[in-house]
Scaffold this motif. Structure first.
Motif: not given
Length: 415
Positions: A280-283, A329-333
């Motif tokens: 993904c371009a923008a996490p 905590v989820l950041w992007g993937d």
């Protein structure tokens, strides 16, 4: 039958996040319709009683639908009749259109094989007709509307007052439904007065039920093992579900996949064709409830994300490693940290008792500002205006994070 496809672990994670509505904007309509579609997409929303922050069902919906308000869920159940309560993965809100697929489980409670249910039926089954009669004559009632057994030791689940057990038995076997919740307490009414006339109540055939559950699991998870499909919704036997998996594989509706040469995974053919496999371009950053659909199967979370997670609130304090009610905590993937919050609603403070990031995470420059804004949004969702930190690890980023949170709080106040 299509040959097995091999995916990287990153591709498998992105399939899962996309199906869980945690990758790109899912393009949901505003208001209750968006909430209803979220529940339909996920298949269920787990209900939980812990309220140290907003309860899990509200939190899970807010994660995917930032404009969510708890009143929306109430209205969808009590007025719109778009959802109903029953046993899904656990106690759950379920799409009303799925009602018929839970009829076999309701029927099993009429003459239960489960030892726990049998004991309760023997103990309290004689009260069921009287309880049903009262609700038929008086309208919706909750357990508080029935007198307690004065000899029972209160506060322990094994000493539930008999009328409450009778209510539960009638609910499990489908004679009663939850018409609404008042201050989180269930109010029961006759199923015929709650269930919309338009709902299909035909009993599904066993193979039809199995296929439905496979579709539900793979639509929600994106990619899953047979065990994970079986554990998604507890509405049929393991054999019924796994037989359906094989049938759908033979028909090319489901495709076998491996993840970095580890087999045993399945995806819907439509998913593999339409979901993004590139980064993904923008996490985005998300604070996940312990009961969030993405992480509720802990072995899956460990295998896909390399993130070992357990809810520790049931452990004695001295045995807790990360905190009482820890949110991944989820950041992007990636799952990159753990947050132990407490909403002090009286003083409108969100207290971060403990915040720890994974030892191998080093992307703070890009992450901290979106994270600070998410913390402020989460505090607002919990009725809090100010965030206080107790412990942050690593300590070197604590001061900067606090500064960014203060800036985000000012931005929010200033509109």
């Amino acid at each position: 039958m299509t040959e097995s496809i091999d995916l990287t672990r990153e591709q498998a994670v992105r399939l899962s996040l996309d199906s869980q509505m945690l990758l790109d904007d899912p393009g949901l309509p505003e208001g209750r319709e968006g909430v209803a579609l979220t529940i339909e997409r996920l298949g269920y929303i787990q209900i939980d009683t812990i309220s140290v922050v907003q309860r899990a069902h509200h939190h899970t919906l807010w994660t995917r639908f930032p404009d969510y308000d708890p009143e929306m869920l109430y209205t969808l159940q009590a007025k719109d009749r778009r959802i109903f309560e029953f046993w899904g993965h656990a106690a759950s809100y379920l799409p009303m259109n799925d009602y018929r697929y839970y009829l076999p489980r309701m029927r099993n409670f009429i003459d239960p094989k489960d030892k726990w249910a049998k004991q309760r039926l023997r103990k309290c089954g004689h009260l069921m007709d009287d309880v049903l009669g009262r609700i038929r004559n008086e309208g919706p009632l909750g357990s508080k509307d029935f007198k307690s057994n004065p000899d029972a030791e209160s506060g322990k689940w094994w000493d539930w007052k008999p009328a409450k057990i009778a209510l539960e038995l009638l609910f499990w076997r489908g004679d009663l439904m939850v018409t609404e919740r008042r201050n989180f307490h269930r109010m029961y009414d006759l199923t015929e007065r709650v269930l919309p006339d338009s709902v299909d109540t035909s009993m599904p055939f066993e193979d039809e039920l199995g296929r439905f559950l496979v579709h539900r699991a793979l639509s929600s998870y994106g990619i899953a093992t047979g065990k994970e499909i079986v554990n998604h919704l507890h509405a049929a036997s393991r054999e019924t579900i796994l037989n359906a998996v094989q049938e759908l594989v033979d028909e090319d509706v489901v495709i076998k996949v491996s993840v970095e040469n580890e087999g045993g995974y399945y995806v819907l053919s439509d998913t593999i064709q339409n979901s993004p496999l590139s980064p993904c371009a923008a996490p985005k950053v998300f604070l996940l409830s312990p009961f969030d659909n993405l992480i509720i199967q802990r072995d899956r979370t460990s295998r896909l994300f390399g993130f070992d997670y357990a809810l520790e609130c049931y452990l004695p304090k001295e045995k807790r490693k990360h905190g009482y009610y820890v949110l991944p905590v989820l950041w992007g993937d990636r799952l990159i940290g753990r947050l132990d919050p407490k909403a002090d609603r009286k003083n409108r403070r969100m207290i971060i008792r403990n915040l720890r990031f994974e030892p191998d995470f080093d992307g703070y420059d890009e992450f901290l500002m979106p994270f600070a804004r998410k913390l402020v949004d989460f505090a607002t969702f919990n009725g809090c205006e100010k965030i206080e930190f107790n412990e942050v690890e690593p300590r070197t980023i604590g001061a900067l994070l606090k500064q960014l949170v203060r800036e985000s709080e000012r931005e929010k106040r200033d509109g």
